[in-house]
Design an enzyme around this catalytic site. Structure first.
Site, PDB file in Angstrom:
ATOM      1  N   ASP A 197     -13.453  -0.837  -6.346  1.00 53.00           N
ATOM      2  CA  ASP A 197     -13.635   0.185  -7.410  1.00 53.00           C
ATOM      3  C   ASP A 197     -12.648  -0.011  -8.652  1.00 53.00           C
ATOM      4  OD1 ASP A 197     -15.318   0.964  -5.219  1.00 53.00           O
ATOM      5  OD2 ASP A 197     -14.269   2.941  -4.911  1.00 53.00           O
TER       6      ASP A 197
ATOM      7  N   TYR B 200      -6.387  -1.507  11.041  1.00 50.90           N
ATOM      8  CA  TYR B 200      -6.288  -2.216   9.645  1.00 50.90           C
ATOM      9  C   TYR B 200      -4.717  -2.916   9.719  1.00 50.90           C
ATOM     10  CZ  TYR B 200     -10.428  -1.311   7.179  1.00 50.90           C
ATOM     11  OH  TYR B 200     -11.688  -1.348   6.758  1.00 50.90           O
TER      12      TYR B 200
ATOM     13  N   HIS C 189     -45.606   1.159  16.744  1.00 49.41           N
ATOM     14  CA  HIS C 189     -45.922   2.386  16.761  1.00 49.41           C
ATOM     15  C   HIS C 189     -45.637   3.126  17.926  1.00 49.41           C
ATOM     16  CE1 HIS C 189     -49.229   5.677  16.054  1.00 49.41           C
ATOM     17  NE2 HIS C 189     -49.401   5.511  17.216  1.00 49.41           N
TER      18      HIS C 189
ATOM     19  N   THR D  39     -10.015   4.297   0.561  1.00 50.31           N
ATOM     20  CA  THR D  39     -10.984   5.636   0.524  1.00 50.31           C
ATOM     21  C   THR D  39     -11.832   5.473   1.470  1.00 50.31           C
ATOM     22  OG1 THR D  39     -10.572   5.617  -2.121  1.00 50.31           O
ATOM     23  CG2 THR D  39     -12.637   6.602  -1.193  1.00 50.31           C
ATOM     24  N   CYS D  40     -12.364   4.379   2.018  1.00 51.04           N
ATOM     25  CA  CYS D  40     -13.700   4.349   2.664  1.00 51.04           C
ATOM     26  C   CYS D  40     -13.178   4.954   4.153  1.00 51.04           C
ATOM     27  CB  CYS D  40     -14.133   2.926   2.796  1.00 51.04           C
ATOM     28  SG  CYS D  40     -15.337   2.881   4.272  1.00 51.04           S
TER      29      CYS D  40
ATOM     30  N   LYS E 199     -16.613  11.190   6.162  1.00 51.44           N
ATOM     31  CA  LYS E 199     -17.712  11.938   5.730  1.00 51.44           C
ATOM     32  C   LYS E 199     -18.982  11.631   6.831  1.00 51.44           C
ATOM     33  CE  LYS E 199     -20.544   9.563   3.256  1.00 51.44           C
ATOM     34  NZ  LYS E 199     -21.085   8.417   2.418  1.00 51.44           N
TER      35      LYS E 199
ATOM     36  N   CYS F 211     -16.234   7.297   3.217  1.00 53.33           N
ATOM     37  CA  CYS F 211     -17.481   6.996   4.264  1.00 53.33           C
ATOM     38  C   CYS F 211     -17.266   7.281   5.644  1.00 53.33           C
ATOM     39  CB  CYS F 211     -17.921   5.521   4.153  1.00 53.33           C
ATOM     40  SG  CYS F 211     -17.078   4.495   2.686  1.00 53.33           S
TER      41      CYS F 211
ATOM     42  N   GLU G 149     -23.964  14.875  -0.539  1.00 51.31           N
ATOM     43  CA  GLU G 149     -23.753  14.875   0.725  1.00 51.31           C
ATOM     44  C   GLU G 149     -22.984  16.272   1.494  1.00 51.31           C
ATOM     45  OE1 GLU G 149     -23.718   9.934   1.231  1.00 51.31           O
ATOM     46  OE2 GLU G 149     -21.804  11.062   0.694  1.00 51.31           O
TER      47      GLU G 149
ATOM     48  N   GLY H 293     -23.641  16.572  -8.985  1.00 53.92           N
ATOM     49  CA  GLY H 293     -24.897  16.192  -8.460  1.00 53.92           C
ATOM     50  C   GLY H 293     -25.276  14.774  -7.928  1.00 53.92           C
TER      51      GLY H 293
ATOM     52  N   ALA I 143     -27.350   3.771   1.486  1.00 59.11           N
ATOM     53  CA  ALA I 143     -27.766   4.926   2.137  1.00 59.11           C
ATOM     54  C   ALA I 143     -27.123   5.948   1.293  1.00 59.11           C
ATOM     55  CB  ALA I 143     -27.517   4.815   3.428  1.00 59.11           C
TER      56      ALA I 143
ATOM     57  N   TYR J   7     -24.105  11.654  -5.115  1.00 59.64           N
ATOM     58  CA  TYR J   7     -24.309  11.484  -3.656  1.00 59.64           C
ATOM     59  C   TYR J   7     -23.239  12.214  -3.031  1.00 59.64           C
ATOM     60  CZ  TYR J   7     -21.071   7.388  -3.364  1.00 59.64           C
ATOM     61  OH  TYR J   7     -20.090   6.207  -3.437  1.00 59.64           O
TER      62      TYR J   7
ATOM     63  N   GLU K 227       0.891  -1.338  -0.092  1.00 61.58           N
ATOM     64  CA  GLU K 227      -0.027  -0.122   0.028  1.00 61.58           C
ATOM     65  C   GLU K 227       0.769   1.213  -0.041  1.00 61.58           C
ATOM     66  OE1 GLU K 227      -2.064   2.811  -0.237  1.00 61.58           O
ATOM     67  OE2 GLU K 227      -3.352   0.841  -0.140  1.00 61.58           O
TER      68      GLU K 227
ATOM     69  N   GLU L 259     -43.292   2.496  10.273  1.00 57.51           N
ATOM     70  CA  GLU L 259     -44.514   1.794  10.399  1.00 57.51           C
ATOM     71  C   GLU L 259     -45.237   1.886   9.252  1.00 57.51           C
ATOM     72  OE1 GLU L 259     -48.021   2.930  13.138  1.00 57.51           O
ATOM     73  OE2 GLU L 259     -46.378   4.675  13.737  1.00 57.51           O
TER      74      GLU L 259
END
Length: 451
Positions: free
Chosen positions: A302, A98, A434, A41-42, A50, A47, A181, A175, A340, A177, A34, A439
């Site tokens: 990726d 990691y 509820h 990236t994550c 962010k 992620c 975000e 435009g 998400a 995500y 590496e 619901e």
């Protein structure tokens, strides 16, 4: 022929680390190289930081809400320095985890760039070569900038986490995500935020009703969202950046961020010269088992530009180990992936959009939009959306779309039902919890649209 290793992994992100660890646990001799930070990236510039920034930015509205609920508290100021220090410490901690995962499982690591020299040889930046029976390329992707005059003045998602100070004004171009975000994040942190997107609506490819609600709520919360607008030129004016838009108007911003696309990191990797097929976007072309045109070389994540999501890279890495080391040919399953989008408001989605489903078959759409109890009581006008797309022929739920606080948490669980092939009647048979927002997913009895 004997090799130095059974497996050499190039790339220390989520996919590469998982594959290397699991192969080593099974008894394989594994090395990994590496050139940057472990976690990819994550963990380092995606992620994780962010989402922490999303959390930080969401507190801005909480004081007002708390006051509406009777709490006598006053708003303070947001300190970017205080937050950034904790953010960096957390990323350092995660990178350490990691590294330890690899070390504890006996994976030999090289903190330098690696390229592919031949079908079984990796060349490290220091000039040394290592041989391996199998090579796994997991080098990920990077943000790109368009060919626009002055584009070098702008930052990308890589640099947004390293700002010395928060700007007073920012323009975010894009435009998708990532752009949407960060528009919410910056706006929530008190930055005057403008977003340009060249097409008619942000979040292209997602369900139209859901993306329309996200866009209108972003505008309601203060993001100056301008669709059908792009930047044609950037120029330095004093300490600011002057942006000329498609209408010829100029605007001044402290920072400009491009979030207009990502590219696989295949440049100068050496694989194309060996006969590995490279696609038109620079991605490594692989078969259903992540194998390239060179049988000993595989690729996941990726860099293959299949489904660019961290959990998908991890699953691809696991399937690779099953296939190559466990003698159990396994295809990574890319169907019905729940995901998400951490815009503000948040969006969760699984399966087909209304538009995609309608092109395939006759459908029923069950959709409801309402003001949730918590926000309504606090005097906020924001709306949420709960939506199911149902097949008329077999009653299966083809898609579920949620725009609401905590949509990501909800879609994970809804995703299990959709993946299992649940029908609308399965949802209907489930007793509502509820009072909750979710619901509504099991109480919608009449279709809002058919066809």
């Amino acid at each position: 022929m004997s090799f130095d290793y059974d497996l050499f992994v190039i790339g220390g992100g989520s996919g590469g680390v998982r594959a290397g660890r699991v192969a080593a646990q099974g008894g394989a001799k594994v090395a990994l190289a590496e050139e940057d930070r472990y976690g990819g990236t994550c963990v380092i510039r995606g992620c994780v930081p962010k989402k922490l920034m999303v959390f930080a930015s969401e507190y801005s509205g909480m004081v007002e809400d708390a006051q509406s609920y009777g709490w006598d508290i006053k708003a303070g100021a947001f300190s970017w320095d205080a937050f950034r220090g904790k953010l960096y410490a957390e990323l350092d901690r995660l990178e350490g985890i990691y590294r330890n995962i690899l070390k504890n499982n006996g994976v030999e690591t090289f903190d330098q760039r690696a390229t592919v020299a031949d079908a079984h040889t990796v060349r490290l930046a220091d000039g040394t070569t290592k041989t391996a029976k199998h090579i796994l390329v997991a080098v990920g992707g990077r943000p790109t900038k368009p060919d626009v005059e002055g584009a070098e003045l702008a930052i990308t998602s890589n640099e947004i986490f390293h700002l010395d100070k928060l700007p007073e004004t920012i323009l975010i171009i894009g435009g998708g995500y990532i752009a949407s975000e960060f528009a919410g994040i910056m706006n929530g942190m008190g930055v005057k935020t403008t977003q340009f997107y060249r097409s008619e609506q942000i979040l292209r490819g997602f369900d139209n009703e859901a993306r329309d609600l996200v866009a209108s709520e972003m505008i309601e919360r203060g993001v100056d969202l301008r669709v059908n607008t792009n930047a044609v030129k950037l120029a330095k004016v004093g300490d600011q950046i002057e942006v000329t838009d498609t209408d010829g108007k100029t605007h001044l911003f402290d920072e400009v961020m491009y979030a207009t696309g990502r590219a696989p990191n295949t440049e100068s990797l050496g694989v194309a010269e060996l006969g590995v097929e490279i696609g038109r976007k620079g991605e490594i072309v692989v078969d259903d088992y992540s194998q390239t045109a060179v049988p000993s070389i595989y690729a996941v994540g990726d860099v293959t530009d299949r489904v660019n999501l961290t959990p998908v890279a991890i699953r691809e890495g696991m399937a690779f180990v099953e296939t190559v080391f466990n003698g159990n040919p396994t295809k990574p399953d890319h169907e019905l992936i729940p995901t998400a989008i951490f815009t503000q408001p948040e969006m969760g989605t699984v399966g087909l959009s209304e538009e995609e489903a309608r092109e395939q078959e006759e459908i029923e759409v069950y959709s409801t939009s309402f003001k949730p109890m918590q926000q309504s009581f606090a005097g906020r006008s924001e709306k949420v959306l709960m939506k199911l797309i149902v097949s008329k022929a077999n009653r299966k739920v083809l898609g579920c779309h949620i725009v609401a606080p905590g949509a990501g948490e909800m879609i994970q669980l809804a995703g299990i039902a959709v993946k299992m092939g649940a029908t609308k009647e399965d949802f209907d048979r489930t007793v509502a919890v509820h009072p909750t927002m979710s619901e509504e997913l099991v109480t919608m009895k009449t279709p809002t649209r058919t066809g």
